[in-house]
Scaffold this motif. Structure first.
Motif, PDB file in Angstrom:
ATOM      1  N   GLY A   1     159.849  95.233  73.659  1.00  0.00           N
ATOM      2  CA  GLY A   1     159.501  93.829  73.443  1.00  0.00           C
ATOM      3  C   GLY A   1     160.238  92.868  74.359  1.00  0.00           C
ATOM      4  N   ALA A   2     161.566  92.981  74.398  1.00  0.00           N
ATOM      5  CA  ALA A   2     162.358  92.092  75.261  1.00  0.00           C
ATOM      6  C   ALA A   2     162.061  92.335  76.747  1.00  0.00           C
ATOM      7  CB  ALA A   2     163.845  92.247  74.957  1.00  0.00           C
ATOM      8  N   PRO A   3     161.962  93.590  77.214  1.00  0.00           N
ATOM      9  CA  PRO A   3     161.560  93.794  78.612  1.00  0.00           C
ATOM     10  C   PRO A   3     160.185  93.199  78.932  1.00  0.00           C
ATOM     11  CG  PRO A   3     162.585  95.783  77.790  1.00  0.00           C
ATOM     12  CD  PRO A   3     162.416  94.860  76.603  1.00  0.00           C
ATOM     13  N   ASP A   4     159.251  93.269  77.995  1.00  0.00           N
ATOM     14  CA  ASP A   4     157.930  92.656  78.225  1.00  0.00           C
ATOM     15  C   ASP A   4     158.062  91.148  78.417  1.00  0.00           C
ATOM     16  OD1 ASP A   4     156.670  95.105  78.078  1.00  0.00           O
ATOM     17  OD2 ASP A   4     155.880  94.802  76.034  1.00  0.00           O
ATOM     18  N   GLU A   5     158.897  90.500  77.595  1.00  0.00           N
ATOM     19  CA  GLU A   5     159.113  89.053  77.740  1.00  0.00           C
ATOM     20  C   GLU A   5     159.796  88.732  79.061  1.00  0.00           C
ATOM     21  OE1 GLU A   5     157.781  86.711  76.017  1.00  0.00           O
ATOM     22  OE2 GLU A   5     156.924  88.157  74.629  1.00  0.00           O
ATOM     23  N   LEU A   6     160.735  89.566  79.458  1.00  0.00           N
ATOM     24  CA  LEU A   6     161.419  89.351  80.732  1.00  0.00           C
ATOM     25  C   LEU A   6     160.440  89.525  81.894  1.00  0.00           C
ATOM     26  CD1 LEU A   6     163.906  88.749  82.369  1.00  0.00           C
ATOM     27  CD2 LEU A   6     164.715  91.087  81.955  1.00  0.00           C
ATOM     28  N   ARG A   7     159.557  90.499  81.807  1.00  0.00           N
ATOM     29  CA  ARG A   7     158.534  90.666  82.858  1.00  0.00           C
ATOM     30  C   ARG A   7     157.646  89.424  82.947  1.00  0.00           C
ATOM     31  NH1 ARG A   7     158.169  95.602  80.287  1.00  0.00           N
ATOM     32  NH2 ARG A   7     159.333  97.193  81.411  1.00  0.00           N
ATOM     33  N   ARG A   8     157.277  88.871  81.796  1.00  0.00           N
ATOM     34  CA  ARG A   8     156.443  87.652  81.800  1.00  0.00           C
ATOM     35  C   ARG A   8     157.190  86.493  82.462  1.00  0.00           C
ATOM     36  NH1 ARG A   8     153.587  90.025  77.579  1.00  0.00           N
ATOM     37  NH2 ARG A   8     155.057  89.725  75.878  1.00  0.00           N
ATOM     38  N   ALA A   9     158.476  86.386  82.177  1.00  0.00           N
ATOM     39  CA  ALA A   9     159.278  85.319  82.783  1.00  0.00           C
ATOM     40  C   ALA A   9     159.409  85.506  84.293  1.00  0.00           C
ATOM     41  CB  ALA A   9     160.660  85.264  82.124  1.00  0.00           C
ATOM     42  N   LEU A  10     159.318  86.742  84.757  1.00  0.00           N
ATOM     43  CA  LEU A  10     159.425  87.031  86.194  1.00  0.00           C
ATOM     44  C   LEU A  10     158.105  86.843  86.944  1.00  0.00           C
ATOM     45  CD1 LEU A  10     161.594  90.257  85.945  1.00  0.00           C
ATOM     46  CD2 LEU A  10     162.289  88.154  87.115  1.00  0.00           C
ATOM     47  N   GLU A  11     156.984  86.717  86.218  1.00  0.00           N
ATOM     48  CA  GLU A  11     155.666  86.648  86.872  1.00  0.00           C
ATOM     49  C   GLU A  11     155.556  85.570  87.941  1.00  0.00           C
ATOM     50  OE1 GLU A  11     152.779  86.443  83.724  1.00  0.00           O
ATOM     51  OE2 GLU A  11     152.947  88.589  83.274  1.00  0.00           O
ATOM     52  N   PRO A  12     156.117  84.361  87.742  1.00  0.00           N
ATOM     53  CA  PRO A  12     155.997  83.347  88.798  1.00  0.00           C
ATOM     54  C   PRO A  12     156.813  83.643  90.057  1.00  0.00           C
ATOM     55  CG  PRO A  12     156.576  82.345  86.676  1.00  0.00           C
ATOM     56  CD  PRO A  12     156.740  83.815  86.533  1.00  0.00           C
ATOM     57  N   ILE A  13     157.701  84.626  89.975  1.00  0.00           N
ATOM     58  CA  ILE A  13     158.587  84.952  91.096  1.00  0.00           C
ATOM     59  C   ILE A  13     157.957  86.079  91.899  1.00  0.00           C
ATOM     60  CG2 ILE A  13     160.909  85.684  91.760  1.00  0.00           C
ATOM     61  CD1 ILE A  13     161.841  84.630  88.988  1.00  0.00           C
ATOM     62  N   GLU A  14     157.767  85.837  93.172  1.00  0.00           N
ATOM     63  CA  GLU A  14     157.149  86.853  94.021  1.00  0.00           C
ATOM     64  C   GLU A  14     158.070  88.050  94.179  1.00  0.00           C
ATOM     65  OE1 GLU A  14     155.716  87.212  98.627  1.00  0.00           O
ATOM     66  OE2 GLU A  14     155.490  85.275  97.637  1.00  0.00           O
ATOM     67  N   GLY A  15     157.488  89.236  94.149  1.00  0.00           N
ATOM     68  CA  GLY A  15     158.277  90.442  94.362  1.00  0.00           C
ATOM     69  C   GLY A  15     157.991  91.499  93.320  1.00  0.00           C
ATOM     70  N   THR A  16     158.552  92.668  93.560  1.00  0.00           N
ATOM     71  CA  THR A  16     158.411  93.802  92.655  1.00  0.00           C
ATOM     72  C   THR A  16     159.732  94.027  91.945  1.00  0.00           C
ATOM     73  OG1 THR A  16     156.814  94.827  94.126  1.00  0.00           O
ATOM     74  CG2 THR A  16     157.870  96.262  92.525  1.00  0.00           C
ATOM     75  N   PHE A  17     159.666  94.085  90.626  1.00  0.00           N
ATOM     76  CA  PHE A  17     160.870  94.274  89.826  1.00  0.00           C
ATOM     77  C   PHE A  17     160.649  95.380  88.816  1.00  0.00           C
ATOM     78  CE2 PHE A  17     160.477  89.734  90.824  1.00  0.00           C
ATOM     79  CZ  PHE A  17     161.611  89.554  91.591  1.00  0.00           C
ATOM     80  N   LEU A  18     161.708  96.099  88.529  1.00  0.00           N
ATOM     81  CA  LEU A  18     161.718  97.075  87.451  1.00  0.00           C
ATOM     82  C   LEU A  18     162.586  96.480  86.343  1.00  0.00           C
ATOM     83  CD1 LEU A  18     161.043  99.957  86.477  1.00  0.00           C
ATOM     84  CD2 LEU A  18     163.135 100.712  87.633  1.00  0.00           C
ATOM     85  N   VAL A  19     162.071  96.479  85.108  1.00  0.00           N
ATOM     86  CA  VAL A  19     162.797  95.888  83.985  1.00  0.00           C
ATOM     87  C   VAL A  19     163.020  96.956  82.923  1.00  0.00           C
ATOM     88  CG1 VAL A  19     162.722  94.133  82.175  1.00  0.00           C
ATOM     89  CG2 VAL A  19     161.774  93.617  84.433  1.00  0.00           C
ATOM     90  N   LYS A  20     164.253  97.057  82.452  1.00  0.00           N
ATOM     91  CA  LYS A  20     164.591  98.027  81.411  1.00  0.00           C
ATOM     92  C   LYS A  20     165.555  97.389  80.414  1.00  0.00           C
ATOM     93  CE  LYS A  20     164.477 102.085  84.487  1.00  0.00           C
ATOM     94  NZ  LYS A  20     165.281 103.196  85.048  1.00  0.00           N
ATOM     95  N   GLY A  21     165.478  97.869  79.169  1.00  0.00           N
ATOM     96  CA  GLY A  21     166.435  97.471  78.152  1.00  0.00           C
ATOM     97  C   GLY A  21     167.016  98.706  77.499  1.00  0.00           C
ATOM     98  N   SER A  22     168.295  98.638  77.117  1.00  0.00           N
ATOM     99  CA  SER A  22     168.935  99.795  76.482  1.00  0.00           C
ATOM    100  C   SER A  22     169.701  99.388  75.235  1.00  0.00           C
ATOM    101  CB  SER A  22     169.889 100.484  77.450  1.00  0.00           C
ATOM    102  OG  SER A  22     170.559 101.543  76.784  1.00  0.00           O
ATOM    103  N   PRO A  23     169.292  99.953  74.062  1.00  0.00           N
ATOM    104  CA  PRO A  23     170.071  99.774  72.841  1.00  0.00           C
ATOM    105  C   PRO A  23     171.098 100.894  72.651  1.00  0.00           C
ATOM    106  CG  PRO A  23     167.999 100.826  72.300  1.00  0.00           C
ATOM    107  CD  PRO A  23     168.014 100.628  73.805  1.00  0.00           C
ATOM    108  N   GLY A  24     171.134 101.833  73.579  1.00  0.00           N
ATOM    109  CA  GLY A  24     172.011 102.990  73.471  1.00  0.00           C
ATOM    110  C   GLY A  24     171.236 104.248  73.806  1.00  0.00           C
ATOM    111  N   ARG A  25     171.876 105.386  73.591  1.00  0.00           N
ATOM    112  CA  ARG A  25     171.234 106.658  73.916  1.00  0.00           C
ATOM    113  C   ARG A  25     171.310 107.598  72.721  1.00  0.00           C
ATOM    114  NH1 ARG A  25     172.779 108.606  79.859  1.00  0.00           N
ATOM    115  NH2 ARG A  25     170.583 109.137  79.903  1.00  0.00           N
TER     116      ARG A  25
END
Length: 198
Positions: free
Chosen positions: A34-58
């Motif tokens: 959920g949070a990575p999806d929101e971060l990807r949406r926030a990055l949409e206006p910025i040109e470029g390719t980004f990889l977004v990940k979130g970690s609650p632990g392993r």
């Protein structure tokens, strides 16, 4: 949901979530998806390719410090090495830090007991490369409120950034502007040689 709402949800819900197993937990799913999806949406206006990940632990353990990161795939695709932009959630759960940070695990493996010293020294040299951003990203040290190899590594690996109190997370326009600034600094560091020569 919005980026600010996702960040606030992690801050507020993490202490209680940690009392339950992470497998199948709703908040673990928020941090991973959920949070990575929101971060990807926030990055949409910025040109470029980004990889977004979130970690609650392993595995079966929650992280002492959960994170939500943006990677430039040319630089790194992992929080273990290189450098990247990351939201860190301290143990005191009263703040969120936006940090341009160095990969911690690779430094721990390579430098052993001297890893934190190495990360702090290289962070200082990287701040010098980015001195023209010092006024806009003034936080040069972090306290994550917990001991341990990774949290202490994250503190040492910090280059520069911003900190938000809970009240700041309602200002979506500010969060998005700060994210754009963070990406600009990330790209500037890449253009100025990244970790080369440290």
């Amino acid at each position: 949901m919005s980026l600010g709402y996702a960040l606030r949800r992690i801050v507020e819900e993490y202490p209680l979530a940690k009392l339950e197993p992470p497998a199948g937990h709703v908040l673990a799913a928020v941090i991973r998806k959920g949070a990575p999806d929101e971060l990807r949406r926030a990055l949409e206006p910025i040109e470029g390719t980004f990889l977004v990940k979130g970690s609650p632990g392993r595995g079966t353990r929650w992280a002492a410090v959960p994170w939500l990161a943006v990677f430039d795939p040319v630089v790194t695709t992992s929080a273990t090495r290189g450098y990247y932009l990351v939201y860190l959630f301290p143990a005191d759960r009263e703040r969120v830090h936006l940090s341009l940070a160095q990969g911690t695990v690779a430094a721990l493996r390579e430098h052993g007991p001297r890893a934190l010293e190495h990360l702090r020294a290289s962070g200082g040299r990287l701040r010098e490369r980015l001195s023209d951003f010092a006024g806009r990203l003034p936080v040069t040290s972090l306290s994550l409120g917990t001991a341990g190899e990774l949290p202490e590594g994250y503190e040492a690996a910090h280059i520069l950034g911003l900190s938000y109190g809970l009240e700041d997370l309602g200002d979506e326009a500010r969060l998005r502007a700060d994210l754009a600034l963070g990406i600009e600094v990330y790209r500037t560091l890449k253009a100025r040689g990244g970790l080369d020569g440290l």
